[in-house]
Scaffold this motif. Structure first.
Motif, PDB file in Angstrom:
ATOM      1  N   GLU A   6       0.843  -1.127  -0.101  1.00 40.05           N
ATOM      2  CA  GLU A   6       0.149   0.032  -0.181  1.00 40.05           C
ATOM      3  C   GLU A   6       1.043   1.166   0.014  1.00 40.05           C
ATOM      4  N   ARG A  19      -5.605   9.684  -2.416  1.00 34.92           N
ATOM      5  CA  ARG A  19      -5.681   8.374  -3.022  1.00 34.92           C
ATOM      6  C   ARG A  19      -4.672   7.360  -2.709  1.00 34.92           C
ATOM      7  N   SER A  21      -2.970   3.520  -3.031  1.00 32.97           N
ATOM      8  CA  SER A  21      -2.711   2.605  -4.019  1.00 32.97           C
ATOM      9  C   SER A  21      -2.414   1.228  -3.390  1.00 32.97           C
ATOM     10  N   CYS A  22      -2.808   0.149  -3.988  1.00 28.83           N
ATOM     11  CA  CYS A  22      -2.455  -1.038  -3.745  1.00 28.83           C
ATOM     12  C   CYS A  22      -1.682  -1.895  -4.729  1.00 28.83           C
ATOM     13  N   ALA A  23      -0.369  -2.052  -4.839  1.00 24.06           N
ATOM     14  CA  ALA A  23       0.149  -2.714  -5.881  1.00 24.06           C
ATOM     15  C   ALA A  23       0.276  -4.168  -5.449  1.00 24.06           C
ATOM     16  N   ARG A  71      -9.796  -0.163 -10.387  1.00 26.76           N
ATOM     17  CA  ARG A  71      -8.530  -0.939 -10.577  1.00 26.76           C
ATOM     18  C   ARG A  71      -7.843  -0.687 -11.886  1.00 26.76           C
ATOM     19  N   THR A  77      -2.951  -2.752  -9.969  1.00 25.32           N
ATOM     20  CA  THR A  77      -2.988  -1.979  -8.804  1.00 25.32           C
ATOM     21  C   THR A  77      -4.527  -1.683  -8.727  1.00 25.32           C
ATOM     22  N   TYR A  79      -6.981   1.047  -6.500  1.00 24.28           N
ATOM     23  CA  TYR A  79      -6.886   2.353  -5.898  1.00 24.28           C
ATOM     24  C   TYR A  79      -8.138   2.469  -4.973  1.00 24.28           C
TER      25      TYR A  79
END
Length: 115
Positions: A6, A19, A21-23, A71, A77, A79
């Motif tokens: 994250e 915002r 992010s989750c990569a 997504r 990723t 979001y």
């Protein structure tokens, strides 16, 4: 195995936006749902929003109309766009990626809403 990281947390004033992010990396094709959870001090972790591989979304009632999950498959990723933030949104936000066998958690990112 899936690894998620994250980013995007920080300090913001009430009414502001962030915002997250989750990569994801690893066996990303096995992921069928990605969700955001949050945990405030002294409280249990709670569900915030989720998106499936087919882009079906679901939200916690208190964030509907303020938060949007999306997504980008090309970037692996997910979001979480958070608008109109309130002090009660302050928490550590965690990404959770689910496969048919397991759920994978990230390390979390701190979101603080304060003037």
């Amino acid at each position: 195995q899936v690894h998620v990281v994250e980013s995007g947390g920080g300090l913001v004033q009430p009414g502001g936006s962030l915002r997250l992010s989750c990569a994801a990396s690893g066996s990303v094709s096995d992921i069928y749902s990605t969700a955001w959870y949050r945990q405030a001090p002294g409280k249990e972790r709670e569900f915030v929003a989720a998106i499936t591989s087919g882009s079906v979304t679901n939200y916690l009632d208190s964030v509907k109309g303020r938060f949007t999950i999306s997504r980008d498959n090309a970037k692996n990723t997910v979001y979480l766009q958070m608008n109109s933030l309130k002090p009660e949104d302050t928490a550590v936000y965690y990404c959770n990626a689910r496969t048919t066998l397991m759920a994978f958690w990230g390390q979390g990112t701190q979101v603080t809403v304060s003037s």
